[in-house]
Design an enzyme around this catalytic site. Structure first.
Site, PDB file in Angstrom:
ATOM      1  N   ASP A 196      34.304  32.682  41.778  1.00 12.71           N
ATOM      2  CA  ASP A 196      34.863  34.235  41.569  1.00 12.71           C
ATOM      3  C   ASP A 196      34.093  34.868  42.186  1.00 12.71           C
ATOM      4  O   ASP A 196      32.972  35.534  41.895  1.00 12.71           O
ATOM      5  CB  ASP A 196      34.717  34.336  39.849  1.00 12.71           C
ATOM      6  CG  ASP A 196      35.156  35.628  39.523  1.00 12.71           C
ATOM      7  OD1 ASP A 196      35.448  36.581  40.359  1.00 12.71           O
ATOM      8  OD2 ASP A 196      34.782  36.218  38.490  1.00 12.71           O
TER       9      ASP A 196
ATOM     10  N   LYS B 212      38.161  46.382  43.988  1.00 15.60           N
ATOM     11  CA  LYS B 212      36.692  46.530  44.183  1.00 15.60           C
ATOM     12  C   LYS B 212      36.102  46.706  45.449  1.00 15.60           C
ATOM     13  O   LYS B 212      35.142  47.107  45.770  1.00 15.60           O
ATOM     14  CB  LYS B 212      36.106  45.376  43.285  1.00 15.60           C
ATOM     15  CG  LYS B 212      36.408  45.277  41.773  1.00 15.60           C
ATOM     16  CD  LYS B 212      35.791  44.264  41.290  1.00 15.60           C
ATOM     17  CE  LYS B 212      36.335  43.917  39.757  1.00 15.60           C
ATOM     18  NZ  LYS B 212      36.224  44.602  38.735  1.00 15.60           N
TER      19      LYS B 212
ATOM     20  N   HIS C  20      32.858  36.346  33.622  1.00 15.99           N
ATOM     21  CA  HIS C  20      33.697  37.659  33.238  1.00 15.99           C
ATOM     22  C   HIS C  20      35.006  36.780  32.444  1.00 15.99           C
ATOM     23  O   HIS C  20      35.124  35.637  32.803  1.00 15.99           O
ATOM     24  CB  HIS C  20      34.361  38.046  34.541  1.00 15.99           C
ATOM     25  CG  HIS C  20      35.229  39.307  34.224  1.00 15.99           C
ATOM     26  ND1 HIS C  20      36.630  39.052  34.009  1.00 15.99           N
ATOM     27  CD2 HIS C  20      35.047  40.660  34.463  1.00 15.99           C
ATOM     28  CE1 HIS C  20      37.107  40.444  34.113  1.00 15.99           C
ATOM     29  NE2 HIS C  20      36.011  41.299  34.130  1.00 15.99           N
TER      30      HIS C  20
ATOM     31  N   CYS D 151      33.952  42.879  29.851  1.00 11.34           N
ATOM     32  CA  CYS D 151      34.617  41.884  29.883  1.00 11.34           C
ATOM     33  C   CYS D 151      33.910  40.588  30.002  1.00 11.34           C
ATOM     34  O   CYS D 151      34.246  39.692  30.648  1.00 11.34           O
ATOM     35  CB  CYS D 151      35.648  41.922  31.158  1.00 11.34           C
ATOM     36  SG  CYS D 151      36.917  43.219  30.892  1.00 11.34           S
TER      37      CYS D 151
ATOM     38  N   GLN E 245      33.076  40.155  42.460  1.00 12.06           N
ATOM     39  CA  GLN E 245      31.992  41.142  42.633  1.00 12.06           C
ATOM     40  C   GLN E 245      31.180  40.982  44.205  1.00 12.06           C
ATOM     41  O   GLN E 245      30.875  41.885  44.759  1.00 12.06           O
ATOM     42  CB  GLN E 245      30.726  41.179  41.585  1.00 12.06           C
ATOM     43  CG  GLN E 245      31.491  41.541  40.312  1.00 12.06           C
ATOM     44  CD  GLN E 245      31.802  42.964  39.975  1.00 12.06           C
ATOM     45  OE1 GLN E 245      31.116  43.995  41.173  1.00 12.06           O
ATOM     46  NE2 GLN E 245      32.437  43.616  39.459  1.00 12.06           N
TER      47      GLN E 245
HETATM   48  N1  PMP Z   1      35.070  38.649  37.799  1.00 15.02           N
HETATM   49  C1  PMP Z   1      34.305  39.273  38.065  1.00 15.02           C
HETATM   50  C2  PMP Z   1      33.014  38.904  38.056  1.00 15.02           C
HETATM   51  C3  PMP Z   1      34.645  40.673  37.808  1.00 15.02           C
HETATM   52  O1  PMP Z   1      33.653  41.706  37.849  1.00 15.02           O
HETATM   53  C4  PMP Z   1      35.931  41.246  37.735  1.00 15.02           C
HETATM   54  C5  PMP Z   1      36.466  42.594  37.307  1.00 15.02           C
HETATM   55  N2  PMP Z   1      35.560  43.291  36.442  1.00 15.02           N
HETATM   56  C6  PMP Z   1      36.999  40.228  37.696  1.00 15.02           C
HETATM   57  C7  PMP Z   1      36.811  39.015  37.554  1.00 15.02           C
HETATM   58  C8  PMP Z   1      38.407  40.542  37.245  1.00 15.02           C
HETATM   59  O2  PMP Z   1      38.928  41.463  38.206  1.00 15.02           O
HETATM   60  P1  PMP Z   1      40.400  41.840  38.253  1.00 15.02           P
HETATM   61  O3  PMP Z   1      40.488  42.667  36.829  1.00 15.02           O
HETATM   62  O4  PMP Z   1      40.553  42.683  39.357  1.00 15.02           O
HETATM   63  O5  PMP Z   1      41.122  40.820  38.029  1.00 15.02           O
END
Ligand code: PMP
Length: 408
Positions: free
Chosen positions: A201, A227, A123, A365, A204
């Site tokens: 990270d 999430k 991401h 993203c 998910q």
């Molecule tokens: N890493 C991953 C794998 C994600 O799916 C997301 C959210 N789509 C994020 C990071 C970022 O999360 P946040 O926008 O809540 O910081």
């Protein structure tokens, strides 16, 4: 046999009873943000109605109650990840957690002559902070390849680490586009054997399976509350105690200091050193309630339910002419991306929306990943504890209608 009463779970989520455009809502966008059970909403509302005050500095009843609840949320997170409470830093979201590590650990230990490795399936949250650090301080940024199935290419990983410069491997635990789980235990062992640290990270993954940072041997692990059926505005950075101890602060202000004078200041111990300013009190309490909620269901049941949904989705999409699922990792979670031949994902999503079906479309993203797959965009359906197989069937029917609108 796991018993999983999805109707009972759905009753916990008030929003799922909503109609959109007069139709039953089919919410297949939980990977972006999950819906909230009543217990989370109630925990936040009741705090504001009965014992809200700023934390840590008040000597009065409200502040003490609120501080206790806030710190109890930290204990819940610690237990949830199998960490110690002083290894849990509250941040706004996964993104902030990664930026915090880049700007503290990274600024201290990563300079010219060292390297950070990320994967092709990150991401933007786990890519851009490392680009910023590279531009500020000069460590190389390397990208480990994925296979066509959407898994980490270990041969390439060996290659990226072969010159001994890599000091950090920053990698997702589960791809938000491909659904792939990465083998984090193996990756941590690999990084450590090569003298590097690992940041995972978990934005998910943490939603779908039990995470034990000690068993993984993670150095850093981040996730977002929203999430995990909790509120926005609260996220978690787990950092190994001895690493947090050595790290300089991220932001300066109240809460993060030991003493302050015009000549200089000294820092509080972790985790407070990294929590400048008034924290997201209500949101942390909401996250604690969300953790209680998923823990009561249990990750064995959650994982089994989501495996069933994902298998059903893959089989259902495979039966649709012109629809192509993306990503075929062995180990995958409740996210299914796909393309529809001849129809842009934004049109797919817009026409599904008119039928009451919420999906996501675009790059998710993860623009470099989508391009690596040779695509311009994908449509993504993602599942939560409340998702049913009949919602996936509704998606299939919806996709047939979209194709009909396009004369297919
Ligand atoms: N890493 C991953 C794998 C994600 O799916 C997301 C959210 N789509 C994020 C990071 C970022 O999360 P946040 O926008 O809540 O910081």
């Amino acid at each position: 046999e796991m018993s999983f009463d999805v109707d009972r779970i759905r009753a916990d989520f008030p929003i799922l009873a909503q109609k959109v455009y007069g139709r039953d809502l089919v919410f297949l966008d939980s990977a972006a943000s999950a819906q909230k059970p009543k217990v989370v909403i109630d925990a936040m509302v009741s705090t504001m109605e009965s014992r809200y005050a700023n934390v840590h500095r008040g000597l009065h009843w409200m502040s003490e109650r609120c501080s206790d609840d806030f710190e109890a949320a930290r204990d819940k997170v610690a237990h949830f990840l199998n960490a110690d409470r002083n290894e849990i830093v509250f941040v706004r979201n996964a993104t902030e957690g990664i930026n915090l590590v880049a700007q503290t650990f990274g600024r201290k230990t990563l300079g010219p002559g060292s390297a950070v490795v990320v994967s092709e399936m990150e991401h933007h949250a786990n890519l851009v902070p490392w680009q910023m650090l590279r531009d500020q301080q000069g460590p190389e940024l390397r990208v480990v390849k994925i296979t066509d199935a959407g898994e980490i290419d270990f041969t390439d990983l060996e290659r990226q680490f072969s010159d001994g410069k890599v000091k950090l491997l920053a990698v997702t635990h589960m791809s938000n586009v491909l659904g792939t789980y990465t083998p984090v235990e193996r990756l941590a062992e690999f990084a450590h054997a090569h003298g590097a640290k690992i940041l995972i990270d978990g934005a998910q993954a943490v939603v779908h399976r039990a995470v034990d940072v000690k068993a993984i041997d993670a150095d850093f692990y981040v996730f977002s509350g929203h999430k995990l059926y909790g509120p926005t505005g609260i996220g978690v950075l787990y950092g190994r105690r001895e690493l947090l101890d050595q790290m300089p602060p991220f932001m300066g202000g109240g809460e993060m200091i030991r003493s302050v004078s015009y000549a200089g200041s000294t820092w509080a111990e972790p985790p407070y050193r990294f929590e400048a300013g008034t924290p997201a009190i209500i949101e942390a309490i909401g996250l604690g309630a969300a953790i209680d909620y998923v823990s009561a269901i249990g990750f064995e049941a959650i994982s089994a339910h989501e495996r069933l949904l994902t298998d059903h989705a893959m089989a259902t999409l495979a039966a649709l002419k012109g629809v192509q699922a993306i990503g075929h990792a062995q180990d995958r979670g409740g996210v299914v991306s796909f393309t529809v031949e001849g129809i842009h994902s934004h049109d797919v999503a817009t026409l599904l929306d008119k039928q009451g079906i919420a999906v996501r479309a675009g790059f998710h993203c993860a623009e470099p990943l989508v391009r690596r797959l040779g695509l311009e965009s994908t449509t993504r359906a993602s599942f939560g504890v409340y998702t049913t197989t009949s919602e996936i069937d509704a998606l299939a029917t919806g996709l047939r209608r979209v194709q009909q609108v396009f004369g297919q």
